[in-house]
Structures are given as structure tokens and as C-alpha cells.
Design an enzyme around this catalytic site. Structure first.
Site, PDB file in Angstrom:
ATOM      1  CD  GLU A 436      -3.064  -1.064   0.414  1.00  0.00           C
ATOM      2  OE1 GLU A 436      -2.995   0.247  -0.128  1.00  0.00           O
ATOM      3  OE2 GLU A 436      -4.040  -1.736   0.270  1.00  0.00           O
TER       4      GLU A 436
HETATM    5  O1  0X9 Z   1      -9.035  -3.202   0.369  1.00  0.00           O
HETATM    6  C1  0X9 Z   1      -8.192  -3.769  -0.559  1.00  0.00           C
HETATM    7  O2  0X9 Z   1      -8.173  -4.316  -1.547  1.00  0.00           O
HETATM    8  C2  0X9 Z   1      -6.949  -3.110  -0.449  1.00  0.00           C
HETATM    9  N1  0X9 Z   1      -6.729  -1.831   0.206  1.00  0.00           N
HETATM   10  S1  0X9 Z   1      -7.046  -0.621  -1.120  1.00  0.00           S
HETATM   11  O3  0X9 Z   1      -7.262   0.658   0.006  1.00  0.00           O
HETATM   12  N2  0X9 Z   1      -5.969  -0.338  -1.873  1.00  0.00           N
HETATM   13  O4  0X9 Z   1      -8.330  -0.920  -1.516  1.00  0.00           O
HETATM   14  C3  0X9 Z   1      -5.922  -3.994   0.757  1.00  0.00           C
HETATM   15  C4  0X9 Z   1      -6.219  -5.484   0.426  1.00  0.00           C
HETATM   16  C5  0X9 Z   1      -5.418  -6.192   1.703  1.00  0.00           C
HETATM   17  N3  0X9 Z   1      -6.027  -7.608   1.973  1.00  0.00           N
HETATM   18  C6  0X9 Z   1      -5.304  -8.609   1.134  1.00  0.00           C
HETATM   19  N4  0X9 Z   1      -4.447  -8.349   0.255  1.00  0.00           N
HETATM   20  N5  0X9 Z   1      -5.693  -9.672   1.477  1.00  0.00           N
HETATM   21 ZN    ZN Z   2      -6.286  -0.936  -3.761  1.00  0.00          ZN
END
Ligand code: 0X9
Ligand code: ZN
Length: 698
Positions: A436
Site C-alpha cells: 500500500e
Molecule cells: O481493500 C483492498 O483491496 C486493499 N486496500 S485498498 O485501499 N488499496 O483498496 C487491501 C487488501 C488487503 N488484503 C489482502 N491483500 N488480502
Molecule cells: Zn487498492
């Protein structure tokens, strides 16, 4: 019994005390809460979520949650007055961080234009001074291939986007046009979410960095010699194109410091998240996405969240089944062409490590996406920690030491299922991480993107470049995957195949991994592969609770509307788990809060459960400290239910759920004919000699 009047859900806004430094805390609902929808400006707010239950409640509201979250808050984009109302009715308090994202967008656009005008060549590997458009990505990938023809090749993924676009990537490796000699693949992805522009920039810059420094920088030369690096900088091409080009209206609005109602009614797509699915199961005509999403604020409501559409535990917590929600998971696992592309890419090679880039929050996230105590009905045992937790954590921490991010499990912020590495890690065993990028914005001023890649300026010594190089080092390190070696006829094709059921949350999907390499002229092969047994079927450490409690107490009572009743329970011995269940016969709305009594009689909240109307409440406390607990039953309904409260104390045993051993099926083909087939069982870190001499005999 101690009835109290409760302000929560009575229309009052409970404001948090911890405003982030440098941002304003509002003293009541922000102005747009009362404005009509034409005037509403998308805003970024910090919602107070002191407990995990608050986070789960927030997740049920269908709001646009960002990954920027801490132990007591989650940042959320509010797109409409209805979003504000949802938060207020749920009784969740919030502070406004960026009161007008569109104005911020306009400011950023101006700053970016000024930077580009003042800059000929930026310090980035590409020298770029502005965010790329989709056409820029395609042009830059083509140029990279043209400038490094032996080292770089561009490719087009098999499925076009819903709006009819091609989705492209680059592959980098020594003699990249030559046959696959069994090197491991490092995969880098960007822009699953349309508005997260830096996630594509960093991915693309890394590709340029490797290509330009090959043959010059010994570390990069060595790494590129030992891997195939695949970069797909923009997975969600349709969404990105809209977000990148359809925020222009914002500039117009800013000219008259607020703009006109007609412009505001179509606020552009700068903050679009999902893909261009307009109707489930239907591929709408190419080029209709912009028009089709015109009625959705910020282009936000329509589409599938690609980071909830992968097969791994698809359909579970942290993903929505409502089309209009920001985390809509799609009609089925892998229903979208964009996720099908990545699935097929990963299923046809040995991706030993992948990074999928997102923005924002300065995080390195590792699997799993959902908390270890959750039990997927498809498996019937708690998720637990991934089998490779120690190694996944070690690399996550090492990368975070390079970019200054926080390294943690993905679920520690909020649960997700169906994300890229929820599937890729569990189905292939290849390590997968979500980055992120950036401290506080989806697409901040461009100079910030530059510094954060390089580790310069404000980010001195803390860049993603170094973190990515560590990930690539991990991808080529045989200790983190498996290696097959042996002799076979020169030019023979070796294939490794595996078909299995990948658990979704409630069922399963069928996956097939089908990979190949060509034996070199010396008749020897070294094939870097993922382990034969998937992590998801390996031994699993779980805490099991004995079914008989070591202590238990039951209470009954009645509570008037908007009042609460306290009961006390004493934990007088060491135990592993305290479970408190509140049940009542009518379909009313009750909540449960649990407090520990301090020596001075004051109460400290240790748990709460606030489900929706009709759902029963349960609080679990791990390793409860000895002492007195206050169990508060709260009635939000208009009637007076009779309830039962049960407090049970358990001892737990840590046990291992035994796993399975899986094999690859290895075949050796000469001139299109399979001459030998053998099952191969190989573990992570193992180097296995495979005898394929029979393949050479006629
Ligand atoms: O919610 C999401 O898809 C991601 N955050 S965002 O703010 N970029 O949308 C994080 C996902 C984290 N969880 C996994 N990678 N399992
Ligand atoms: Zn995202």
C-alpha cells in the site's frame, strides 16, 4: 442490575478524540451531510473504530473503505449524503481529513502541471515528470522492448477488458525471446483499483530500472539473469483510463471555486475503484463504461472490486455481495476478465514471489486476508496462520525495513477474501504481498511518487526500489521455492501439471496449474518451481477449545428500549477463552458490551458485539485476565425483550490439523509425444533430482 440511558444510535454523533495531527476535527456532522446530492463533494474521513466489532460493523455499511487504518480508526471515502447517513445511523463517529477530494484533485493537477513544466527529466529511471495515461504505459512498454530487444518483450494478456481494451505487460530476462529454461518468475502488478495511480507508476519504473541497469549494475544484472520478471502495470485498464482522464471536470469546477450544479452532478471518475462491469453476467458494448457509470457518484458505484474477485476464500468476510458496494466480489469467483488474465498468467508459470501494488497507507501486507479465528465453512477448521508464516513475515519485515512501511498480516486492518494473494499464495505456494504505497492519498502530487520510488527527499533511504529488489532476490532464492534437476533429451519439453480444488469461503473452484520448460542443448535441466503441496492443504496449527467449559454462568433479564442492563462475571482462574453470548427470542436489535472492572471500580471496555437486527451477539476474549467483568446487554429496539446471557470460560489446546501431501505430474515430451510421466513430490527449499532417462530411450 443497573439500567443506563444510551445515546448511541439515538441520532447523536459520537466523536472520537484522536484526530490525526495536522487535520481538523469537526465538532458535528460536516456540512455536506445536510446538503442535497447535487452539492455533495466526495471527502476523506477518519472513522473511529476502537474495537474489531466496530470495524466489522463499518464493513457491513457498504462504504468505500481505504486501507488506511489503525487499531482504532479506518479512513473512508464518502461519496454521497447517503454514505454520511449510513455512518451516522450506525453510530460511528468520524473526523474529516480531506473535506473536498475534488478540490484536492484540482490542486494536485495544478501542482503536477507546474512540476512537469519546470522539469525536463526527473530522477526516475524513466525520467518521467508526470503520471502516465494508459496510452503512455503502452508506449513506454513498447519503447522498452525497442530499446532492449534481447532483454524485454511485451505481451498481451488473453482477455480483453469489458470496455474492449487490451491489457499488456512486459517480460524481462536474459535472452527473453529464447525458450523457457526453467527460471523462476517474479511478478509485479499495479492498478487493480482504478484510482491508485502510483501503484502502476512504481511497477513500471521497476521494469524500466531493471532494463536500463542490466549490464551496468552487477546486482541487477545477476538478478535479471536468474529470473523472468513479469510486470503488468495496469490490471484494471478500463477503470484506470476513466480515473486518469475523467477527473478533468474537477479543474473546471475549481475555476469558479465551487462550480455549477450541472458539473457537480457528474463529478468525474477520478476516485473510481472498481472495474467496468455495468451489469452482472453481461458484457456491455465496448466503450460504454463512461456513460454507463455516469449516474454513480464519482463513477464509484458500478463495477466489481477486482481485489475481491479472485478464488481464494472468495465470497467470505470483507467482501460484499451487493453490486453497488465498493468491495463487490462479483457474481462468481474469477467472473471478471481482468482477474482471469492474472489467474491464467500465474497458472502457467512458477511465480515464486509476487507483489501487487495498491495505494495508500505505507503497508506491506502478507496473507491471509481474513483473521485466523474465522472458520471457512468449506474447510470447517479455523484459517489459522499460513503454513509459511515465519518466512512470509521475515521477507515482509525485511522489505518494510527498506521502504519504511509497516509489515503486517492483511487481516490486521480488516478482513478481506478473494484478494490477489489470498488466491495466489494458497493455490500455488508462491509468496505474495500487497504494497500500500504512500502515506495519505490515492494519487498524490507526482513528486511524492518519485521520492517514494527512489527513497529520496522526504523518503530519503526509504524507497520501494530497494524493497522490490529484495522481493526479486526472494523470487530467485532456491531456499524459498523448490528445484527439480536432472537429465533429459536436449530440446525436450518438460511439463508440470496439477489440478485441484481451491477452497472458496463456502465451496470450491477447480484450478489447474500447467507449466512448461525446454531442456537445454546439454541435456540437463534445472527447473525452479513452486512446492508440490499447496499451503492450504498443509498441516495447520489451530487452537481448539474443549467443548466443556471450566466455569459457566447464565443470566436472564428484560431491558427497556434504549436502556441497558449490567451483569457481573468473575474469572477466578487461568483460562484460554472467555465467551459471552447474548440471546433473545424476538427478532429485535440488542448489542453486547463487555468491560473489565479495575481496582478503583472504573470500567475498561474489552469487547463488544453490535450485529444487525435479529442477529445474536457474541464476544470472545482470549487469555482473559482474572478479575470481575461487567457484561452489558443493550436494547436498541422499541420493545422489551427477555434475554439470556451466558458467560463460559474455556481451556484451549493448540493442535495440528494434519495435512495432505500433493504431487505435481511431470511429463517429458519429445516431438510432441509424451515419453515419460512421473509424479513428483517436492517441498519448499528442496532440490530434487528427477530421473528422466526413460524419456531419452526410443
Ligand atoms: O481493500 C483492498 O483491496 C486493499 N486496500 S485498498 O485501499 N488499496 O483498496 C487491501 C487488501 C488487503 N488484503 C489482502 N491483500 N488480502
Ligand atoms: Zn487498492
Amino acid at each position: 442490575m443497573n439500567p443506563r440511558i444510551l445515546p448511541r444510535r439515538a441520532g447523536l454523533l459520537a466523536l472520537g478524540t484522536a484526530a490525526l495531527v495536522g487535520f481538523t476535527t469537526v465538532a458535528g456532522p460536516p456540512a455536506p451531510a445536510t446538503a442535497d446530492s447535487d452539492e455533495f463533494r466526495p471527502q476523506l474521513v477518519t472513522v473511529d473504530t476502537p474495537t474489531r466489532e466496530d470495524k466489522r460493523l463499518l464493513q457491513t455499511l457498504g462504504l468505500d473503505l481505504t486501507e488506511h487504518a489503525g487499531h482504532d480508526y479506518v479512513e473512508v471515502v464518502l461519496h454521497s449524503p447517503a454514505d454520511v447517513t449510513s455512518l451516522l445511523t450506525a453510530g460511528l463517529g468520524y473526523d474529516v481529513r480531506i473535506p473536498d477530494l475534488l478540490l484536492r484533485e484540482a490542486e494536485n493537477n495544478r501542482a503536477n502541471a507546474a512540476y512537469a513544466a519546470a522539469t525536463t527529466t526527473s530522477p526516475l529511471p524513466s525520467g518521467r515528470d508526470a503520471y502516465r495515461t494508459l496510452a503512455d504505459y503502452d508506449a513506454d512498454m513498447a519503447a522498452l522492448e525497442r530499446d532492449h530487444p534481447e532483454l524485454v518483450t511485451t505481451f498481451t494478456l488473453p482477455h480483453r477488458s469489458l470496455d474492449g481494451r487490451e491489457i499488456r505487460g512486459v517480460e524481462i530476462g536474459r535472452d527473453v525471446h529464447g525458450p523457457d529454461r526453467g527460471l523462476p518468475t517474479f511478478l509485479m502488478l499495479g492498478v487493480h483499483h482504478a484510482r491508485e495511480w502510483p501503484s502502476g507508476e512504481h511497477a513500471m519504473e521497476f521494469a524500466v530500472d531493471l532494463a536500463k541497469n542490466y549490464g551496468k549494475d552487477p546486482r541487477i544484472t545477476d538478478l535479471v539473469d536468474r529470473a523472468r520478471v513479469v510486470v503488468v502495470p495496469v490490471v484494471n485498464v478500463d477503470g484506470f483510463e476513466l480515473s486518469r482522464t475523467d477527473g478533468g471536470l474537477v479543474d473546471l469546477r475549481s475555476l469558479d471555486d465551487g462550480g455549477t450544479a450541472s458539473l457537480l452532478a457528474t463529478p468525474g471518475n477520478a476516485y473510481k475503484r472498481k472495474n467496468c462491469r455495468l451489469v452482472d453476467g453481461q458484457d456491455t458494448p465496448d466503450g460504454t463504461c463512461r456513460a454507463g457509470s455516469a449516474t454513480s457518484p464519482g463513477g464509484f458505484g458500478t463495477g466489481v472490486d477486482l481485489n475481491r474477485n479472485y478464488g481464494g476464500y472468495w465470497g467470505g468476510p470483507g467482501a460484499s455481495d451487493l453490486f453497488a458496494d465498493p468491495t463487490y466480489r462479483g457474481a462468481t469467483a474469477f467472473s471478471e476478465p481482468e482477474t482471469q488474465n492474472i489467474r491464467e498468467l500465474i497458472s502457467s508459470r512458477h511465480v515464486t514471489t509476487l507483489i501487487t501494488n495498491h495505494t495508500f497507507s505505507n503497508l506491506v501486507l502478507r496473507p491471509n486476508g481474513a483473521a485466523p479465528d474465522l472458520v471457512p465453512p468449506s474447510e470447517g477448521v479455523p484459517l489459522g496462520d499460513p503454513f509459511d508464516e515465519a518466512a512470509l513475515k521475515a521477507l515482509g519485515d525485511a522489505m518494510a525495513a527498506q521502504n519504511g512501511y509497516t509489515s503486517q498480516h492483511a487481516w490486521e486492518l480488516y478482513d478481506t477474501t478473494g484478494s490477489t494473494e489470498d488466491w495466489s499464495y494458497n493455490a500455488t505456494g508462491g509468496f505474495g504481498y500487497t504494497f500500500e504505497i504512500g502515506p495519505d492519498e490515492f494519487h498524490p502530487p507526482f513528486p511524492q511518487v518519485i521520492d517514494e520510488y527512489l527513497g529520496a527527499g522526504e523518503y530519503a533511504g526509504k524507497g520501494n526500489r530497494e524493497a522490490y529488489l529484495l522481493a526479486l532476490e526472494n523470487a530467485v532464492d532456491p531456499a524459498t521455492h523448490s528445484v527439480l534437476t536432472g537429465k533429459a533429451p536436449a530440446g525436450a519439453t518438460l511439463r508440470l501439471r496439477k489440478t485441484f480444488a481451491t477452497p472458496t469461503w463456502e465451496g470450491a473452484i477447480q484450478d489447474t496449474l500447467d507449466t512448461a520448460m525446454t531442456v537445454g542443448p546439454d541435456g540437463r535441466f534445472t527447473w525452479h518451481v513452486n512446492p508440490s503441496t499447496r499451503p492450504v492443504v498443509k498441516d495447520r496449527q489451530v487452537e481448539t477449545v474443549s467443548s466443556d467449559p471450566v466455569a459457566q454462568q447464565t443470566y436472564t433479564g428484560t431491558t427497556l428500549p434504549l436502556q441497558s442492563t449490567d451483569s457481573e462475571f468473575t474469572v477466578a482462574r487461568d483460562a484460554d477463552l472467555l465467551e459471552i453470548v447474548l440471546d433473545w427470542p424476538t427478532p429485535d436489535d440488542m448489542d453486547l458490551e463487555v468491560y473489565r472492572k479495575n481496582a478503583d471500580g472504573s470500567l475498561e471496555q474489552v469487547g463488544s458485539s453490535g450485529n444487525f437486527v435479529g442477529e445474536k451477539e457474541r464476544v470472545l476474549l482470549q487469555d482473559p485476565a482474572q478479575g470481575t467483568y461487567v457484561l452489558r446487554a443493550i436494547n436498541f429496539a422499541s420493545v422489551t425483550p427477555t434475554w439470556t446471557l451466558t458467560a463460559s470460560l474455556f481451556e484451549a489446546e493448540s493442535s495440528t490439523v494434519p495435512g495432505l501431501v500433493e504431487n505435481w505430474t511431470l511429463t517429458c515430451e519429445v516431438a510432441g509425444q509424451v515419453r515419460e510421466t512421473a509424479p513428483v513430490v517436492v517441498d519448499r527449499g528442496q532440490r530434487l533430482r528427477v530421473d528422466l532417462r526413460a524419456c531419452g530411450r526410443r
